[in-house]
Scaffold this active site. Structure first.
Site, short mmCIF file in Angstrom:
data_model
loop_
_atom_site.label_atom_id
_atom_site.label_comp_id
_atom_site.label_asym_id
_atom_site.label_seq_id
_atom_site.Cartn_x
_atom_site.Cartn_y
_atom_site.Cartn_z
N LYS A 153 3.17 -6.94 6.64
CA LYS A 153 1.77 -7.11 7.04
C LYS A 153 1.17 -8.20 6.15
CE LYS A 153 -2.05 -4.04 8.32
NZ LYS A 153 -2.32 -4.53 9.66
N1 PMP Z 1 0.75 -4.32 15.11
C1 PMP Z 1 -0.11 -5.10 14.44
C2 PMP Z 1 -0.05 -6.57 14.62
C3 PMP Z 1 -1.06 -4.50 13.58
O1 PMP Z 1 -1.94 -5.26 12.92
C4 PMP Z 1 -1.10 -3.09 13.46
C5 PMP Z 1 -2.11 -2.44 12.56
N2 PMP Z 1 -1.66 -2.37 11.26
C6 PMP Z 1 -0.15 -2.35 14.18
C7 PMP Z 1 0.76 -2.99 14.98
C8 PMP Z 1 -0.12 -0.85 14.05
O2 PMP Z 1 0.36 -0.49 12.79
P1 PMP Z 1 -0.04 0.88 12.10
O3 PMP Z 1 0.18 1.94 13.10
O4 PMP Z 1 0.88 0.98 10.94
O5 PMP Z 1 -1.47 0.76 11.72
#
Ligand code: PMP
Length: 297
Positions: A153
């Site tokens: 991320k």
């Molecule tokens: N894809 C992207 C591009 C994101 O920014 C997020 C949010 N973090 C997610 C998927 C979902 O991830 P998570 O369930 O870990 O929040």
């Protein structure tokens, strides 16, 4: 507003007022998007405050820093503890938590020399998303896995998300469905995606997506409820006109989709398996028991 004059954040070893914290304009993070971050939710649970999967989020933050070669020495336990202290100092229960690891001044393209951790949080007043989203297939593609660590991320990746999300809004949609560089459905600008057809749930496999913690939770829920779920590559045409679809993510939780490229999903949301999953997710984050056939208050 994300903060006011009383808001406290954790910043680089101390708790300080958000309004007084400063970062250096020569930070490598600002110029090149070279920072890693997380988005975490805390909920009111059994009269207290509990992060949902805080350890998983902080393990991912540490992984993101590692693959980006950003020096970062906090342990997951330390990060969890500092977050609870941040929430406590602000008296937050229902909150969104945004930890970010920023790099020191460095205008070169070599790896980060030093990093600064900030843990910011704000109260979450959106409640549980009830609007259904109209989405469009984006003309932008997700970052290519040969060019980026897509499972990390990283701040810079979100320039792509802004382009896709804004394009959808400019065209009268709520959000974008973004494909990978091969033309298969990847995810949304900031959430993973599932669709449902003939009693089976489908989602994109790992490889060209941020493998969401919510996505993993949804797969667990499907297994617990004996709802068949498959990770497979699919094109938007397989999803258009399917029985149901939803986005899932920490902030989004489980959001129903009403249409893709103006083609409506067939089922009434409340009659879909996806709706049951949405209710089960809500119970899980609040640590309440979930029983089929029973609506969550
Ligand atoms: N894809 C992207 C591009 C994101 O920014 C997020 C949010 N973090 C997610 C998927 C979902 O991830 P998570 O369930 O870990 O929040």
């Amino acid at each position: 507003m994300y903060y006011n004059e009383n808001t406290i954040i954790y910043f680089n070893g101390q708790f300080v007022k958000a309004a007084e914290a400063k970062i250096d304009l020569y930070s490598q993070s600002l110029h090149y998007g070279y920072a890693v971050f997380e988005g975490i939710r805390s909920y009111p649970v059994n009269g207290g405050t509990k992060m949902f999967k805080g350890n998983e989020h902080y393990d991912r933050l540490r992984h993101s820093a590692e693959v980006m070669k950003i020096p970062f020495s906090y342990s997951t336990d330390q990060l969890v503890e500092l977050t609870y202290e941040t929430l406590d100092r602000n008296n937050f229960t229902d909150a969104y938590i945004r930890p970010i690891v920023l790099c020191s001044p460095n205008m070169s393209l070599s790896k980060g020399k030093e990093s600064y951790l900030a843990i910011q949080a704000w109260e979450w007043t959106n409640g549980y998303m009830s609007n259904k989203m109209k989405i469009m297939t984006s003309t932008y593609r997700r970052p290519n896995a040969d060019a980026f660590h897509v499972d990390a991320k990283v701040s810079g990746h979100y320039v792509n998300s802004i382009l896709a999300c804004q394009e959808a809004k400019d065209n009268g949609f709520d959000e974008a469905l973004v494909l990978d560089s091969n033309g298969f459905v990847a995810e949304s600008s900031g959430a993973n995606i599932f669709y449902e057809n003939d009693g089976v749930l489908y989602t994109a496999p790992k490889g060209n997506i941020l493998p969401g913690i919510t996505r993993a939770t949804i797969i667990d829920i499907c297994n617990e409820l004996s709802i068949p779920v498959e990770e497979k590559l699919f094109t938007p045409s397989a999803m258009r006109g399917a029985d149901a679809g939803f986005f899932c993510g920490t902030a989004a939780e489980v959001v129903a989709l009403s249409s893709l490229d103006n083609v409506p999903f067939k089922k009434n949301w409340e009659d879909s398996l996806s709706y049951i999953i949405q209710q089960a997710y809500k119970c899980k984050v609040l640590e309440k028991p979930f029983r089929l056939e029973q609506e969550v208050a």
